[in-house]
Structures are given as C-alpha cells and as structure tokens.
Scaffold this motif. Structure first.
Motif, PDB file in Angstrom:
ATOM      1  N   ILE A 220      79.766  52.204  53.939  1.00  0.00           N
ATOM      2  CA  ILE A 220      80.414  50.891  53.065  1.00  0.00           C
ATOM      3  C   ILE A 220      79.315  50.801  52.255  1.00  0.00           C
ATOM      4  O   ILE A 220      78.250  50.030  52.309  1.00  0.00           O
ATOM      5  N   ARG A 221      79.495  51.045  50.942  1.00  0.00           N
ATOM      6  CA  ARG A 221      78.467  51.019  49.943  1.00  0.00           C
ATOM      7  C   ARG A 221      78.621  49.693  49.014  1.00  0.00           C
ATOM      8  O   ARG A 221      77.271  49.231  48.528  1.00  0.00           O
ATOM      9  N   ALA A 222      79.507  49.046  48.847  1.00  0.00           N
ATOM     10  CA  ALA A 222      79.714  47.779  48.395  1.00  0.00           C
ATOM     11  C   ALA A 222      80.915  47.280  48.681  1.00  0.00           C
ATOM     12  O   ALA A 222      81.883  47.855  49.283  1.00  0.00           O
ATOM     13  N   LYS A 223      81.029  45.731  48.539  1.00  0.00           N
ATOM     14  CA  LYS A 223      82.172  45.207  48.876  1.00  0.00           C
ATOM     15  C   LYS A 223      82.267  43.805  47.786  1.00  0.00           C
ATOM     16  O   LYS A 223      81.387  43.192  47.671  1.00  0.00           O
ATOM     17  N   ARG A 224      83.296  43.753  47.058  1.00  0.00           N
ATOM     18  CA  ARG A 224      83.118  42.899  45.859  1.00  0.00           C
ATOM     19  C   ARG A 224      84.522  41.966  45.720  1.00  0.00           C
ATOM     20  O   ARG A 224      85.570  42.580  46.274  1.00  0.00           O
ATOM     21  N   ALA A 256      79.980  62.015  70.154  1.00  0.00           N
ATOM     22  CA  ALA A 256      80.734  61.814  71.278  1.00  0.00           C
ATOM     23  C   ALA A 256      81.061  60.346  71.464  1.00  0.00           C
ATOM     24  O   ALA A 256      82.090  59.779  72.339  1.00  0.00           O
ATOM     25  N   ASP A 257      80.341  59.627  71.096  1.00  0.00           N
ATOM     26  CA  ASP A 257      80.503  58.012  71.512  1.00  0.00           C
ATOM     27  C   ASP A 257      81.174  57.491  70.203  1.00  0.00           C
ATOM     28  O   ASP A 257      80.922  56.001  70.221  1.00  0.00           O
ATOM     29  N   GLY A 258      81.669  57.958  69.362  1.00  0.00           N
ATOM     30  CA  GLY A 258      82.448  57.739  68.146  1.00  0.00           C
ATOM     31  C   GLY A 258      81.751  57.695  66.598  1.00  0.00           C
ATOM     32  O   GLY A 258      80.710  58.161  66.954  1.00  0.00           O
ATOM     33  N   PRO A 259      82.532  57.535  65.817  1.00  0.00           N
ATOM     34  CA  PRO A 259      81.857  57.690  64.446  1.00  0.00           C
ATOM     35  C   PRO A 259      80.591  56.854  64.153  1.00  0.00           C
ATOM     36  O   PRO A 259      80.715  55.525  64.689  1.00  0.00           O
ATOM     37  N   CYS A 260      80.217  57.024  63.303  1.00  0.00           N
ATOM     38  CA  CYS A 260      78.967  56.154  62.482  1.00  0.00           C
ATOM     39  C   CYS A 260      79.252  55.480  61.669  1.00  0.00           C
ATOM     40  O   CYS A 260      79.722  56.000  60.368  1.00  0.00           O
ATOM     41  N   VAL A 261      79.593  53.980  61.570  1.00  0.00           N
ATOM     42  CA  VAL A 261      80.016  53.451  60.438  1.00  0.00           C
ATOM     43  C   VAL A 261      78.622  52.170  60.010  1.00  0.00           C
ATOM     44  O   VAL A 261      78.150  51.616  60.816  1.00  0.00           O
ATOM     45  N   PHE A 262      78.468  52.482  58.655  1.00  0.00           N
ATOM     46  CA  PHE A 262      77.060  51.664  58.275  1.00  0.00           C
ATOM     47  C   PHE A 262      77.912  50.798  57.293  1.00  0.00           C
ATOM     48  O   PHE A 262      78.529  51.016  56.376  1.00  0.00           O
ATOM     49  N   THR A 263      77.630  49.460  57.727  1.00  0.00           N
ATOM     50  CA  THR A 263      78.043  48.299  56.958  1.00  0.00           C
ATOM     51  C   THR A 263      76.726  47.454  56.527  1.00  0.00           C
ATOM     52  O   THR A 263      76.978  46.374  56.047  1.00  0.00           O
ATOM     53  N   GLY A 264      75.720  47.928  56.376  1.00  0.00           N
ATOM     54  CA  GLY A 264      74.559  47.785  55.727  1.00  0.00           C
ATOM     55  C   GLY A 264      73.675  46.748  56.826  1.00  0.00           C
ATOM     56  O   GLY A 264      73.069  45.851  56.329  1.00  0.00           O
ATOM     57  N   LYS A 265      73.609  47.003  57.978  1.00  0.00           N
ATOM     58  CA  LYS A 265      72.948  46.445  58.816  1.00  0.00           C
ATOM     59  C   LYS A 265      71.411  46.970  59.168  1.00  0.00           C
ATOM     60  O   LYS A 265      71.444  48.195  58.890  1.00  0.00           O
TER      61      LYS A 265
END
Length: 323
Positions: A220-224, A256-265
């Motif tokens: 997730i690169r930006a949210k506006r 195996a434990d699911g996709p990696c989702v980056f939300t800026g943490k």
C-alpha cells in the motif's frame, strides 16, 4: 457483455471526444521527470485517481502494459523508462479513446525530442481478455479502472493481469475505496459505477480480491481523500467518504502463512541488546525502524515484549521491508 459495461464504454467514448474535467480525479499527482513535457490535452484527460508511475518499478527497460489508455499520459510517462519500439503496450476497448490517445501521443512527440510514437503500441482489447501473451510483461498498470467492475469481472481482470505478468512482475494500480457500506441503489447505478464512485470496495475486500488471485506481496503506497457522496446529491441517507489507494501487487509465491501485505507499519527495537532476532528472518537494530508487513507486525505483538514498538498503519510504504 453486461449492460453496465456498455454504459462504461459510452461514458469513456464521450470523454474521448470531449475531455471531461469532472470524470475521476483530473488533479491526481503526476510524476515530474527531467526532460518530460506532458501536453495540456493529456492533463485534461487524466482520468485516474492516483499516481502509479514510479522509477523504482521501472529499471532496466521493463516491458510495460497499461490497461485503459485514457489521454495517454501514463503511456508517455512509462515510455520514458523504455525507449524501445513497442516497449510499452496500451490496451483499450473504446475505439474513440484509442484514436484520441494516438493523436495526443503525436503532440507529445513534438514537445519531447527523446520520444517516438513507436515506443508505444496501442491495441484494441478488453481488460477481461487482454490481447497479450502469457508471462511477457514486467510491469502492468491500471488507474481507476478495476473499481468499475463487478465482482466476477474484477476477478477476471485480475486473473488476466496475473496471466500476462512474468514471475516477479508488478501490477501497479490506483482505485477508489470506501470503508462504509454503499447501498444497493448506488451500487446498481450504472453511470455512477462508470464514473468511478459506487463500485468502490473496502480496502480489506480490495486487498483480498488481489491476494485471492495469487499475488504474494501487496504494497500500500498511498491512501488519499477522493470524493464525498452527500445525501442532497446522491441516493444516500448518510455522508459517504471515498478514498483512493495506490497499490503495487507482486507476482511472487504466496508464503505458507499467507501473503505479505505492507500497510506502512514499522517495528522499532529499544531494548538493551545489540539487536533483536525473531529467528524468522527479521533482525531489529536498536532504534532503527524496520518496515514490516501486517503479518510480521502481528507476530511481533504476540511476543508481548516491552522493548519492541509497532507503529500503526501509515498507509505509505516505499520498500525496504522485512520480506
């Protein structure tokens, strides 16, 4: 073809013949690149809702696909990074949009000495059946298109992008999202859906639609802020707030434990040791933030340590993360 897609085609046919400054978000950010001049008509026809052209995705002359050509601005920006004949492919289902885009690219050729129209190949075709071979694209992009599709068509469009991407390829895109419930009257309004308003999914459902196809990493690169649907103007009893999100989805293996989702943490270790190692591939140095995916963040929180801080989601991720 479903009737709502015919409505969409008609909306964008009109927008090709006469630029519509109220369609989508014509003030979305544009990359400023040295030596790049964007013709005014392209800016007027900027029917996207975010910025999807980033140098970090476009090294080494990638083969690029852009779906929904609009006025040609993104095609021109993408061609800046691949100046080979046919290095960029633009696909659109609307004949008038392809014709207008080609004319705009001719204008771009006049004001950009480095640019040649041959860098871009325009093809007639649908996002639901891309005229592109399997595993041939390094970077695919779409801007404010996929939110128009209903669930089954969205799945097909994402499957098509996944099909044409090479392993490790990237899908860069921007779409409106809405975390409030949008009533069925608005959902079923074909024109409002075509105008990139009432097809908006929640961010959670949007990410799930992408990962269900098989993309292993989501950034997730930006949210506006994007739009407001007000009761006096639309068929709603409450104010509906719509945002736009910029995402990069990478065609890599799903862990195996699911996709990696980056939300800026980010994780910050502030303990007394030289470093902290969770023995899962993540090493935290004292007071040096490490971007972590939501999955890793949750695992670190579960350790219940008093020397690791996990930030909330910033909805901005610029690479360099844990996975």
């Amino acid at each position: 073809m479903d009737h709502y897609l015919n409505t969409t085609i008609n909306v964008y046919r009109d927008a090709a013949l006469k630029p519509d400054v109220g369609l989508c978000c014509t003030t979305s950010p544009m990359s400023a690149l040295p030596g790049l001049e964007i013709p005014a008509i392209m800016k007027e026809m900027n029917y996207g809702c975010g910025s999807i052209v980033s140098a970090r995705d476009l090294a080494n002359n990638p083969k690029i696909l852009y779906v929904g050509v609009g006025g040609g601005m993104e095609l021109l920006q993408f061609s800046y990074f691949n100046r080979n004949a046919g290095g960029v492919i633009g696909v659109d289902v609307v004949d008038e949009m392809l014709t207008t885009c080609a004319a705009n690219l001719s204008q771009a050729e006049i004001v950009n000495p480095w640019f040649e129209k041959e860098f871009i190949e325009l093809r007639k075709g649908s996002a639901l059946a891309l005229p592109v071979d399997d595993n041939t694209i390094d970077v695919a992009g779409q801007n404010c298109l996929f939110n128009i599709f209903k669930e089954s068509d969205l799945k097909t469009a994402l499957q098509e992008i996944y099909r044409v991407l090479k392993p490790g390829g990237r899908l860069v895109m921007s779409d409106p999202i809405c975390n409030q419930k949008i009533n069925e009257a608005l959902r079923n309004d074909e024109r409002l859906r075509a105008l990139c308003l009432t097809g908006s999914l929640s961010l959670q459902d949007y990410i799930k639609a992408i990962t269900d196809i098989g993309f292993g990493t989501i950034e997730i690169r930006a949210k506006r802020p994007y739009r407001i649907l007000a009761p006096k103007q639309y068929a709603t009893d409450e104010l509906i707030y719509i945002e736009s999100v910029e995402v990069c989805a990478i065609k890599d293996a799903v862990p195996a434990d699911g996709p990696c989702v980056f939300t800026g943490k980010a994780a910050i270790y502030y303990g007394d040791q030289e470093y902290f190692d969770d023995h899962k591939g993540h090493v935290l140095l004292p007071n040096q933030p490490l971007a972590v995916c939501d999955k890793t963040a949750a695992n670190l929180v579960a350790l219940n340590r008093n020397d690791i801080f996990i930030s909330t989601s910033t909805w901005f991720y610029d690479g360099g993360g844990c996975c």
